[in-house]
Scaffold this active site. Sequence first.
Site, PDB file in Angstrom:
ATOM      1  N   GLY A  19       0.732  -1.183  -0.021  1.00 33.03           N
ATOM      2  CA  GLY A  19      -0.092  -0.029  -0.023  1.00 33.03           C
ATOM      3  C   GLY A  19       0.798   1.073   0.039  1.00 33.03           C
ATOM      4  N   ASP A  55       1.943  -0.738  12.043  1.00 34.03           N
ATOM      5  CA  ASP A  55       2.009  -2.081  12.487  1.00 34.03           C
ATOM      6  C   ASP A  55       3.065  -2.821  12.457  1.00 34.03           C
ATOM      7  OD1 ASP A  55       1.256  -2.586   9.854  1.00 34.03           O
ATOM      8  OD2 ASP A  55      -0.179  -3.850  10.022  1.00 34.03           O
ATOM      9  N   ASP A  89       4.733  -4.858   6.045  1.00 35.50           N
ATOM     10  CA  ASP A  89       5.081  -6.370   6.127  1.00 35.50           C
ATOM     11  C   ASP A  89       5.008  -7.397   5.006  1.00 35.50           C
ATOM     12  OD1 ASP A  89       4.480  -8.428   8.407  1.00 35.50           O
ATOM     13  OD2 ASP A  89       2.899  -8.904   7.052  1.00 35.50           O
ATOM     14  N   ASP A 132      -0.581   1.965   8.508  1.00 37.89           N
ATOM     15  CA  ASP A 132      -1.068   1.492   9.569  1.00 37.89           C
ATOM     16  C   ASP A 132      -0.219   1.489  10.911  1.00 37.89           C
ATOM     17  OD1 ASP A 132      -3.109   0.451   7.985  1.00 37.89           O
ATOM     18  OD2 ASP A 132      -2.623  -1.613   7.695  1.00 37.89           O
ATOM     19  N   ARG A 136      -5.834  -2.710   8.752  1.00 36.74           N
ATOM     20  CA  ARG A 136      -6.360  -4.170   8.421  1.00 36.74           C
ATOM     21  C   ARG A 136      -6.404  -4.890   9.653  1.00 36.74           C
ATOM     22  NH1 ARG A 136      -4.036  -6.027   2.944  1.00 36.74           N
ATOM     23  NH2 ARG A 136      -2.237  -4.708   4.015  1.00 36.74           N
ATOM     24  N   THR A 178       3.994   2.331   5.909  1.00 31.98           N
ATOM     25  CA  THR A 178       2.352   2.069   5.908  1.00 31.98           C
ATOM     26  C   THR A 178       1.768   3.003   6.742  1.00 31.98           C
ATOM     27  OG1 THR A 178       0.748   0.449   6.527  1.00 31.98           O
ATOM     28  CG2 THR A 178       3.142  -0.073   7.285  1.00 31.98           C
ATOM     29  N   ARG A 201       1.161  -5.111  -5.223  1.00 30.84           N
ATOM     30  CA  ARG A 201       1.141  -6.145  -4.303  1.00 30.84           C
ATOM     31  C   ARG A 201       1.223  -7.270  -5.252  1.00 30.84           C
ATOM     32  NH1 ARG A 201      -0.714  -4.082   0.688  1.00 30.84           N
ATOM     33  NH2 ARG A 201      -2.213  -2.415   0.673  1.00 30.84           N
TER      34      ARG A 201
END
Length: 321
Positions: A11, A130, A103, A128, A172, A126, A72
């Site tokens: 992303g 995460d 990731d 996110d 996500r 990202t 991706r």
Amino acid sequence: MKAIAVLTSGGDAPGMNASIRAVVRTAINNNIKVYGIERGFTGLIYKEYQELTRHSVSNIIQRGGTMLKTSRCDEWKVPKGREAGAKLLQKLDVEGVVAIGGDGTFHGAHSFAEEHQIPIIGVPATIDNDIYGTDYTIGFDTAVNIALDAIDKIRDTADSHERMFIIEVMGRNSGFIALEVGIGGGAEEILVPEEKTNITELAERIFEGRKKGKTSSIIVVAEGEEEGNAFTIANRIKRISGMEYRVVVLGHIQRGGSPTSRDRLLGSLLGSQAVLGLLNGRTDVMVGEINSKIVFTPLEDSWTNQKNIDKNLFSLAQLLA
Ligand code: F6P
């Protein structure tokens, strides 16, 4: 080291361009040629690349998205795809790769480093946030600020109509965006995948709040919330409380737009450090920033370890709601 390659994958995240710029200019300042691989690992397989000069990366630091495009790439998940990539890099005399992404990018980078012994360093980007091994990922700060701006606007209409709004933000598998945005936006409730949610209790709290004089409510839901998406949750709250609601899914708007100063700085810092890391012989690692210090973490650790959200912030959100 004669040449390196840089790519963005997964992303897109605001600040990726700042990072590409930093990779290119740091490398050129060290007399290293830089190839920009297009569309992430896909470009390595299909030989889509361009040589990047100082000038190629002018006027991009302020732009969202990624000038190299991203994807991706499923073909990269099998050895055949990675073999094609290795052949291209050998042909170009590339002796190091900087892979900017999250990731999935790091999984692909790690397999590549293991199979083909081409030095590779990951840069965490990202929205996110995460990724273990860095306090913040590139793009998170911008995404949070975009979502906050949207919530501030929704609050005006929520207040005017005395309504409950359920707002879904991206994330996500994680609630970093939801938690930060929920607190900054003064949400009554924040729902994230890391924390169990009891919808009945939540509906009762909202209903009690109304009885005590609250006229509108904002509920922030992370995309990966285990009880379901914003529509499912809104429906369940309505069934219990009978309250009217509106749902807003912020979606990809959170990934676009001009990066904040923090994302530009982080992108520049980590991009530059990735090149210096390659020059110092590092490989199969991710460069991150922890407590204002540059830290290199084995790529594998970035997904085998979990980065935890700060659960104390939930109590703060409850206290202040
Ligand atoms: O990983 C970043 C992210 O924006 C997630 O928050 C979201 O679930 C996902 O990407 C969406 O991916 P895509 O743009 O491929 O639909």
